[in-house]
Structure formats: structure tokens, C-alpha cells
Motif scaffolding. Structure first.
Motif, PDB file in Angstrom:
ATOM      1  N   SER B  19       0.825  -1.218   0.000  1.00  0.00           N
ATOM      2  CA  SER B  19       0.000   0.000   0.000  1.00  0.00           C
ATOM      3  C   SER B  19       0.860   1.269   0.000  1.00  0.00           C
ATOM      4  N   LYS B  21       2.794   4.268  -1.264  1.00  0.00           N
ATOM      5  CA  LYS B  21       2.688   4.977  -2.548  1.00  0.00           C
ATOM      6  C   LYS B  21       3.939   4.723  -3.404  1.00  0.00           C
ATOM      7  N   ARG B  22       5.122   4.843  -2.776  1.00  0.00           N
ATOM      8  CA  ARG B  22       6.377   4.663  -3.511  1.00  0.00           C
ATOM      9  C   ARG B  22       6.428   3.295  -4.192  1.00  0.00           C
ATOM     10  N   GLU B  25       3.507   2.831  -6.944  1.00  0.00           N
ATOM     11  CA  GLU B  25       3.805   3.598  -8.165  1.00  0.00           C
ATOM     12  C   GLU B  25       4.943   2.951  -8.946  1.00  0.00           C
ATOM     13  N   ASP B  58      -5.024   1.467  -7.958  1.00  0.00           N
ATOM     14  CA  ASP B  58      -4.110   2.617  -7.851  1.00  0.00           C
ATOM     15  C   ASP B  58      -3.533   2.730  -6.455  1.00  0.00           C
ATOM     16  N   GLU B  59      -4.262   2.245  -5.457  1.00  0.00           N
ATOM     17  CA  GLU B  59      -3.828   2.431  -4.064  1.00  0.00           C
ATOM     18  C   GLU B  59      -3.087   1.223  -3.509  1.00  0.00           C
TER      19      GLU B  59
END
Lengths: 236, 236
Positions: B19, B21-22, B25, B58-59
Motif C-alpha cells: 500500500s 505509494k512509492r 507507483e 491505484d492504491e
């Protein structure tokens, strides 16, 4: 900057002259040199000397040579490395020069982004070499060659660099043989790009005389693996 | 990122969750992972697994463990290094972690600018460790200690780390003894600041049980000398 590297033209007359802005500023601002101080100076691709400062101005520092000093020996190794990201190129070149690599070859590879060959940093290689030499206290620039095509280099150039006395080792995570250590012979080391060489490239390297060797199970970044391998190879 | 490092809390249920973000992505943008792909995952300070991706949003990315994988062994070494310039700290820490250093000590020294201890980067050490572990494929964070006073560390702490089976080597350009190579025992390595330790510091280190050893006549930057020395020491 552990020595100041001068162009031979700056050492023709009795008094030698440091006139490069970068060097004069570093010595007057950071080191705060004074007239009478001794200074280690190297003549690019020539000898190294202990000198004494005879005059200092904003534009130039004048020196007289006191005695010759020995230039550190190079490691008898050719470093063949896949062209790195531009931001890595400077450090990689500086480190390879500082550590005394005799010859550096930048090579294209499947996982090298073609745009890397367009970086303006490639115009600054000579400056990186100078910084690396000044760091190490060395005066002799390594040979540098660029090959933008992998196959012609590996098939036509690389074999001329390999012999039983002068093996070539390609770092490959899946190799069984370990990277040698404490060697006392010449060699070439081949380091792949981020993500590694593709199987076709490894096969072509081996078919043309390279030995695939492993560095263990840790995956190390290109700019870190170079000092790591050099420390291992030349530990005798 | 050669493995994705997860907090144990993210691996409690049947399906594990990425989970951060780094990480999400990186995996969705750079690696472009797909459902069904396998992914190497490490549990921070725990085991390492080959996993399979079961869902992507996305998350978050959800995984199920397929099989356990081995975690690379560490080098039995404590790296004691004079606090570097902030811009060097990140790379130095990442490299030491990637190369498998067991314990890292940041130490004050006369030539260390006191302002270095105020850098916000010191708040990010844990992040540098994570990046180094993810690069190496390791899961076990090294111990990290900071000592802002040189003398108390060298007189009170360092001697407890040194024995005949566990020597401490301080890199010193004027030492006669060479830095050992291919060792198979624990040790500590002590690396000075830019400009080196002052004579008082070298004397105090030797008086408290350290061996001064030379790396040859080339002067190597702190961030470069660490992989160079580790490659040399653990080349057996």
C-alpha cells in the motif's frame, strides 16, 4: 583535490602557473593556501612533484618545484561497463579513475536507454577524469573508448583483448563460478546495465571468450559494484 | 527495487497488501506489473518469499505467497564511519546496507562539520535502509548507532567491540600494515572523514586497540572506499 593537475604547457618556465578558475578558487577559498606553503602538483600524463607556492593572485598561483614524487601504480584492468544513466556516469567515471583503472570502455546494451548516448555529460568525460586523478593523486589518464553497438564490439574487438593470461570476467548473477579475488594478472571486467545483460548478450559474451562469474546473491548497483569488484580483484 | 519490503502488519491475512505509494507507483508505472505476475517480497526483519499478484488498484497491490526464498547472508562487519556530508550520507548508508554490513556506526570526528549532525537526512536513515535492503534483496536491517562525541566512544564503547578474534582496522594512509584481504572472521572497519582523522584521533584509536592499516597510495573518497574495502575484506 589531493593534487593539482596541470597541463604540461603550464610547467614550461621556471615558475609553474595554476590559472584554472576551479583550481585557483579551491586553493584560495577552501584550502586557504599561503605563499611558502607546499603543494602537491601533477603534470597531466607526466610526473608528480612537491612544489612551493611563490605567489598568489585572484587569477593565478605560481609555484616552483621542490622534488619529484611517485605516481601511484594503476590496476592492470580494463573496465567494460554498459552505458549508465547520465546522473551515474560522472560518479562511475570518477571512481574508476580514482581507483586506478587502466582503461574504461562504455558499451551499449539492450537495456541501455538510447537517449543515454545523447547526454551532454559525455562531453565532460575529460573533466571527470581530471577530478578522479586529482582525488587519487594520479597523473596518468586512463584510455576511454565508447562503443554504441554491442554485437560488433563483442565479436570483433573484445576477442582481441582476451587471452589465457588476460581473461575477461562478466558479472552475472546466475553464474556458478565466483568472481576471482586477489589476482595478480591483467584482466577485463564487464559490468551490465541496470536490470543486467539479456540472455542473448550473456551468451554472446561467453561465446566470445568471457567467463561468467557471480558476486553472490546480493544485487548491487553499477556505481557500487565497480569499487566492490576492484577491491576484491586486487586484494593481493 | 529487487524485492518489495513489507511491514509484518501487511502480511497478516491470507492476501498480503502493498500500500506504500512509492512501492505501488514503482510497480505499476516502471515495472508495469500485471495480475498473475510473480513478485519477490521480503518481510522487514523477517523472511523472503516469491509471491503472485492477485489484484492491482491505484492504491494497493494484493499478493499471495507462493514459496519461501533464502535471504542473503550479511558480512560479519561493523562499519564505523565519520559522519559524512549530508549529500553523501544517503548513498553511503544505502551502499553499506546493500553490501550486507551487519552494523553501522556514524561517529563524530575533528574534521566533521558539526552542522552535519543537524541535517534532516538523519531523520530519513530508516528510509535509506529500506532502499538498500530492497536493492540487495535483503530483509534484515542493520543496527545503526550515532555517537556525537569521539573520545567517549573510542575509550568506552570501541574497546568492548574489539578482541583477538574480532579486530578493528582503521584506514590510515601512513600505516605500514596493509588492510587485510579475504578474511573469514568478524571485524570492525573505521573510516575517517574527508581530510582524514587527525593524529590525536589515530593515536587514540590505536591506544584503544585498533590496527592502523593502509589501502595503498591512492586517496579514495569515503563513499567509494566503503565498497572497495568490503570487496577486499570478504573476497574469500
Amino acid at each position: 583535490m589531493n593534487i593539482v593537475l596541470l597541463d604540461p604547457r603550464q610547467t614550461q618556465s621556471e615558475f609553474w602557473t595554476i590559472s584554472a578558475k576551479r583550481q585557483v578558487e579551491h586553493l584560495t577559498t577552501h584550502v586557504d593556501v599561503q605563499v611558502g606553503d607546499t603543494l602537491k602538483v601533477g603534470i597531466r600524463d607526466g610526473k608528480r612533484y612537491l612544489t612551493q607556492i611563490v605567489s598568489i593572485s585572484d587569477e593565478r598561483i605560481q609555484l616552483k618545484a621542490l622534488q619529484e614524487e611517485s605516481v601511484p601504480a594503476k590496476h592492470p584492468v580494463t573496465l567494460i561497463v554498459a552505458m549508465p544513466r547520465p546522473k551515474v556516469l560522472r560518479r562511475l567515471m570518477m571512481d574508476a579513475v580514482t581507483l586506478g583503472v587502466e582503461k574504461i570502455i562504455l558499451l551499449h546494451s539492450y537495456r541501455v536507454d538510447k537517449s543515454y548516448w545523447q547526454t551532454p555529460f559525455l562531453q565532460q568525460l575529460d573533466q571527470y577524469v581530471t577530478l578522479g586523478l586529482e582525488q587519487a593523486g594520479d597523473t596518468i589518464a586512463p584510455k576511454i573508448e565508447l562503443y554504441k553497438r554491442f554485437k560488433p564490439f563483442v565479436e570483433d574487438v573484445l576477442p582481441t583483448m582476451i587471452s589465457t593470461e588476460r581473461p575477461a570476467y562478466v558479472a552475472h548473477p546466475y553464474a556458478v563460478q565466483r568472481m576471482p579475488a586477489g589476482i595478480d594478472h591483467d584482466c577485463s571486467i564487464i559490468i551490465g546495465p541496470e536490470g543486467g545483460f539479456i540472455p542473448y548478450e550473456i551468451d554472446l559474451l561467453i561465446k566470445n571468450g568471457c567467463q561468467a562469474v557471480s558476486l553472490g546473491s546480493r544485487i548491487i548497483r553499477t556505481e557500487t559494484v565497480i569499487p566492490y569488484v576492484l577491491g576484491r580483484l586486487f586484494s593481493h
